[in-house]
Scaffold this motif. Sequence first.
Motif, PDB file in Angstrom:
ATOM      1  N   ALA A   1       2.008  -7.819 -18.285  1.00 41.63           N
ATOM      2  CA  ALA A   1       2.314  -6.397 -18.478  1.00 41.63           C
ATOM      3  C   ALA A   1       3.656  -6.213 -19.180  1.00 41.63           C
ATOM      4  CB  ALA A   1       2.306  -5.670 -17.134  1.00 41.63           C
ATOM      5  N   ALA A   2       4.633  -7.062 -18.852  1.00 42.30           N
ATOM      6  CA  ALA A   2       5.941  -6.946 -19.511  1.00 42.30           C
ATOM      7  C   ALA A   2       5.817  -7.264 -20.998  1.00 42.30           C
ATOM      8  CB  ALA A   2       6.956  -7.876 -18.840  1.00 42.30           C
ATOM      9  N   ALA A   3       5.034  -8.295 -21.327  1.00 39.49           N
ATOM     10  CA  ALA A   3       4.838  -8.654 -22.743  1.00 39.49           C
ATOM     11  C   ALA A   3       4.101  -7.534 -23.480  1.00 39.49           C
ATOM     12  CB  ALA A   3       4.044  -9.964 -22.840  1.00 39.49           C
ATOM     13  N   PHE A   4       3.101  -6.960 -22.815  1.00 43.03           N
ATOM     14  CA  PHE A   4       2.349  -5.844 -23.383  1.00 43.03           C
ATOM     15  C   PHE A   4       3.266  -4.645 -23.654  1.00 43.03           C
ATOM     16  CE2 PHE A   4       0.160  -1.825 -22.563  1.00 43.03           C
ATOM     17  CZ  PHE A   4      -0.948  -1.907 -23.381  1.00 43.03           C
ATOM     18  N   LEU A   5       4.066  -4.290 -22.666  1.00 45.29           N
ATOM     19  CA  LEU A   5       4.982  -3.155 -22.831  1.00 45.29           C
ATOM     20  C   LEU A   5       5.904  -3.387 -24.021  1.00 45.29           C
ATOM     21  CD1 LEU A   5       6.127  -2.272 -19.184  1.00 45.29           C
ATOM     22  CD2 LEU A   5       4.552  -0.991 -20.636  1.00 45.29           C
ATOM     23  N   MET A   6       6.433  -4.598 -24.138  1.00 50.04           N
ATOM     24  CA  MET A   6       7.363  -4.893 -25.240  1.00 50.04           C
ATOM     25  C   MET A   6       6.651  -4.832 -26.589  1.00 50.04           C
ATOM     26  SD  MET A   6      10.262  -4.971 -24.127  1.00 50.04           S
ATOM     27  CE  MET A   6      10.841  -5.208 -25.814  1.00 50.04           C
ATOM     28  N   ASP A   7       5.439  -5.395 -26.660  1.00 50.75           N
ATOM     29  CA  ASP A   7       4.712  -5.376 -27.929  1.00 50.75           C
ATOM     30  C   ASP A   7       4.441  -3.943 -28.374  1.00 50.75           C
ATOM     31  OD1 ASP A   7       4.718  -8.091 -28.100  1.00 50.75           O
ATOM     32  OD2 ASP A   7       2.619  -8.382 -27.550  1.00 50.75           O
ATOM     33  N   TYR A   8       4.062  -3.081 -27.443  1.00 50.51           N
ATOM     34  CA  TYR A   8       3.751  -1.696 -27.812  1.00 50.51           C
ATOM     35  C   TYR A   8       4.994  -0.886 -28.101  1.00 50.51           C
ATOM     36  CZ  TYR A   8      -1.212  -1.765 -27.785  1.00 50.51           C
ATOM     37  OH  TYR A   8      -2.503  -2.018 -28.172  1.00 50.51           O
ATOM     38  N   LEU A   9       6.034  -1.154 -27.313  1.00 50.11           N
ATOM     39  CA  LEU A   9       7.277  -0.434 -27.512  1.00 50.11           C
ATOM     40  C   LEU A   9       7.885  -0.698 -28.891  1.00 50.11           C
ATOM     41  CD1 LEU A   9       9.203  -0.555 -24.283  1.00 50.11           C
ATOM     42  CD2 LEU A   9      10.439  -0.300 -26.379  1.00 50.11           C
ATOM     43  N   LYS A  10       7.700  -1.924 -29.383  1.00 47.70           N
ATOM     44  CA  LYS A  10       8.245  -2.314 -30.693  1.00 47.70           C
ATOM     45  C   LYS A  10       7.702  -1.442 -31.820  1.00 47.70           C
ATOM     46  CE  LYS A  10      11.014  -5.866 -30.631  1.00 47.70           C
ATOM     47  NZ  LYS A  10      12.280  -5.793 -31.348  1.00 47.70           N
ATOM     48  N   SER A  11       6.398  -1.211 -31.821  1.00 45.83           N
ATOM     49  CA  SER A  11       5.816  -0.521 -32.983  1.00 45.83           C
ATOM     50  C   SER A  11       5.126   0.801 -32.683  1.00 45.83           C
ATOM     51  CB  SER A  11       4.842  -1.421 -33.739  1.00 45.83           C
ATOM     52  OG  SER A  11       4.590  -2.614 -33.123  1.00 45.83           O
ATOM     53  N   ARG A  12       5.113   1.243 -31.408  1.00 39.90           N
ATOM     54  CA  ARG A  12       4.449   2.505 -31.111  1.00 39.90           C
ATOM     55  C   ARG A  12       5.342   3.527 -30.413  1.00 39.90           C
ATOM     56  NH1 ARG A  12       1.732   0.674 -34.300  1.00 39.90           N
ATOM     57  NH2 ARG A  12      -0.519   0.354 -34.362  1.00 39.90           N
ATOM     58  N   ALA A  13       6.586   3.177 -30.184  1.00 45.17           N
ATOM     59  CA  ALA A  13       7.521   4.152 -29.612  1.00 45.17           C
ATOM     60  C   ALA A  13       8.459   4.589 -30.743  1.00 45.17           C
ATOM     61  CB  ALA A  13       8.301   3.534 -28.462  1.00 45.17           C
ATOM     62  N   PRO A  14       8.649   5.902 -30.909  1.00 45.09           N
ATOM     63  CA  PRO A  14       9.377   6.401 -32.087  1.00 45.09           C
ATOM     64  C   PRO A  14      10.898   6.220 -32.017  1.00 45.09           C
ATOM     65  CG  PRO A  14       8.634   8.254 -30.758  1.00 45.09           C
ATOM     66  CD  PRO A  14       8.099   7.003 -30.095  1.00 45.09           C
ATOM     67  N   PHE A  15      11.294   4.965 -32.242  1.00 44.31           N
ATOM     68  CA  PHE A  15      12.712   4.612 -32.380  1.00 44.31           C
ATOM     69  C   PHE A  15      12.902   3.986 -33.752  1.00 44.31           C
ATOM     70  CE2 PHE A  15      12.119   4.308 -27.762  1.00 44.31           C
ATOM     71  CZ  PHE A  15      13.237   4.965 -27.292  1.00 44.31           C
ATOM     72  N   TRP A  16      14.077   4.192 -34.324  1.00 44.25           N
ATOM     73  CA  TRP A  16      14.410   3.559 -35.609  1.00 44.25           C
ATOM     74  C   TRP A  16      15.843   3.053 -35.510  1.00 44.25           C
ATOM     75  CZ3 TRP A  16      12.214   8.357 -34.962  1.00 44.25           C
ATOM     76  CH2 TRP A  16      10.861   8.420 -35.274  1.00 44.25           C
ATOM     77  N   LYS A  17      16.029   1.830 -36.031  1.00 49.69           N
ATOM     78  CA  LYS A  17      17.346   1.185 -35.923  1.00 49.69           C
ATOM     79  C   LYS A  17      18.009   1.107 -37.286  1.00 49.69           C
ATOM     80  CE  LYS A  17      15.983  -1.804 -32.096  1.00 49.69           C
ATOM     81  NZ  LYS A  17      14.959  -2.841 -31.975  1.00 49.69           N
ATOM     82  N   LYS A  18      19.282   1.413 -37.303  1.00 50.55           N
ATOM     83  CA  LYS A  18      20.075   1.302 -38.530  1.00 50.55           C
ATOM     84  C   LYS A  18      21.260   0.400 -38.244  1.00 50.55           C
ATOM     85  CE  LYS A  18      22.391   4.893 -40.479  1.00 50.55           C
ATOM     86  NZ  LYS A  18      22.528   6.123 -41.298  1.00 50.55           N
ATOM     87  N   GLU A  19      21.374  -0.667 -39.019  1.00 59.66           N
ATOM     88  CA  GLU A  19      22.443  -1.638 -38.781  1.00 59.66           C
ATOM     89  C   GLU A  19      23.564  -1.463 -39.800  1.00 59.66           C
ATOM     90  OE1 GLU A  19      19.566  -5.237 -37.120  1.00 59.66           O
ATOM     91  OE2 GLU A  19      20.392  -5.358 -39.151  1.00 59.66           O
ATOM     92  N   THR A  20      24.787  -1.534 -39.288  1.00 57.15           N
ATOM     93  CA  THR A  20      25.935  -1.564 -40.184  1.00 57.15           C
ATOM     94  C   THR A  20      26.644  -2.889 -39.991  1.00 57.15           C
ATOM     95  OG1 THR A  20      26.211   0.831 -40.107  1.00 57.15           O
ATOM     96  CG2 THR A  20      28.123  -0.460 -40.790  1.00 57.15           C
TER      97      THR A  20
END
Lengths: 157, 82
Positions: free
Chosen positions: A106-125
């Motif tokens: 379940a933890a692996a599943f949550l992480m896999d879905y969170l990566k590409s199905r939760a609306p977050f975007w990262k910007k690196e400086t």
Amino acid sequence: MSVRVQSEPFDMGAEVAAFSDTTAGAGAVVTFSGLVRDEGGMMQTMEIEHYPGMTEKALTAIESEANARWGLTGTLIIHRYGTLSPGEQIMMVATAARHRADAFAAAAFLMDYLKSRAPFWKKETGAKGTTWVDAKDEDEAALDRWSDQREGRGPES
Amino acid sequence: MIEVLYFAWLRERIGERSEQIETQATTVADLVEELRGRSEAHALAFSDMASVRVALDQELTGMDAPLSGVREVAFFPPMTGG
């Protein structure tokens, strides 16, 4: 089941202790946390943007799906937004189940879905300037392994 | 009237977080075509649709989805959570 989206840091130890106390019937708790990489000193800051409203809905839906598949006794997802520094915790998940196989899957599943199905975007400086982090093909591909095993315990390994 | 939201580099390219749009578009794809005509910045933001995702009323969907009854449309790049 609990979902929190916040800018403030969180205390992973305290969160896991509180989570373990409230998950009646569990024999296993699995936790994962994601940190801002320092990329060999090249990373300066990571900004995380999200879509308030949709974020909570998407995380709750992912959490419900995990519960339906593995009959968990508890789940916790915390995800931060805002400006973070290298080494800081970005997010954590905790899953609790009667047995460890379900909690791990379940933890692996949550992480896999969170990566590409939760609306977050990262910007690196970093030393080379500021760039939006591109989604990785392998993150999208990681979802496929869950698609035809609704009753399954997790990916083959 | 629908509210159109932009996130991440779409927001930066367009220079707005949100816009109120009066539209007769019946699908997301029609709406995108209309938005492209609003400015050069919009046209640039929507130049590579392989890198654009859409949500209708906060549910992820596809570009051919119908707009009837929808109040909030959000455009954003592929998500990078975790």
